[in-house]
Design an enzyme around this catalytic site. Structure first.
Site: not given
Ligand code: DX5
Ligand code: ZN
Length: 218
Positions: A7, A32, A34, A36, A67, A69, A141, A146, A149, A179-181, A202
């Site tokens: 990402s 990736h 993102d 938004m 992705h 959003m 997800m 959003g 980190g 995706d996420g964390g 991150s």
């Molecule tokens: C969250 C995004 C993710 C995010 C991933 O809304 O879709 O792609 O940036 O970041 P980390 O890996 O730091 O959770």
């Molecule tokens: Zn994403």
């Protein structure tokens, strides 16, 4: 083998091109993106992600994993078609009805792009089961969409397991992405649950050594 999609949400503008080049050298499988819109989620990254996609296309042949959003899915798909991404993912929650979902899948496929649907942590798998045979991938997800980190929500791992089981029982080849964390502590549980692609932001971008970070995740 598990694929890693980096990402680029938190990449700094000043040295973006160098960062994208370094990510390729470090062995990321995808970029990736993102997107938004400030409506589906609070943040707005429309301009910066479009700019980054442009830079990437100039310096790399690696696939884009887009992705979305956003509330206006169709408009954003059309905006990204010229970049020929490998995958475009949109959110189930952004769609008004099943007809819209089918139309969006069709639009993506007609442009030789792989369609994927994402669900937020509170959305049940039941909602997307009827589309599984028509799409390339489901993006589960593992945090609320959003921002980067955040901490992975453990119950989402159960959803991955449930989906993997369902795909097996129904002889479906649909890929699973999370995706996420995702970091070196959390990756093993999603790997064991049966994912094909892990998105990491991150865990890679904040690392000193991208290559080492990607290798550790893989
Ligand atoms: C969250 C995004 C993710 C995010 C991933 O809304 O879709 O792609 O940036 O970041 P980390 O890996 O730091 O959770
Ligand atoms: Zn994403």
């Amino acid at each position: 083998m598990l694929e890693i999609s980096t990402s680029i949400l938190t990449v700094e503008k000043e040295n973006a091109a160098k960062t994208f080049y370094d990510l390729e050298t470090a062995g990321t499988d995808y970029y990736h993106i993102d997107v938004m819109d400030g409506k589906f989620v609070e943040k707005n990254t429309e301009e910066i992600m479009y700019e980054y996609a442009n830079i990437i296309k100039q310096i790399s042949n690696l696939p884009l994993d887009v992705h979305l959003m956003v509330e206006n899915v169709k408009e954003n798909i059309e905006r990204y078609i010229p970049f020929s991404p490998s995958i475009i993912t949109f959110h189930y929650e952004a769609c008004k009805n099943n007809k819209e979902i089918l139309d969006l899948i069709k639009l993506i496929k007609e442009n030789n792009i792989k369609p994927a649907i994402s669900i937020k942590p509170e959305t049940s798998l039941e909602k997307i089961k009827e589309f599984l045979a028509l799409i390339h991938m489901v993006l589960i997800m593992t945090v609320e969409p959003g921002k980067g980190g955040q901490k992975l929500i453990p119950k989402t791992v159960e959803k991955v397991k449930e989906l993997k089981q369902y795909l097996k029982e129904n002889n479906l080849e649909t890929y699973i992405e999370v995706d996420g964390g995702i970091n070196k502590e959390t990756i093993n549980m999603v790997k064991e649950a049966g994912i094909d692609i892990a998105v990491a932001g991150s865990a890679i971008i904040s690392a000193q050594d991208f290559k080492k970070a990607i290798k550790e995740l893989r």
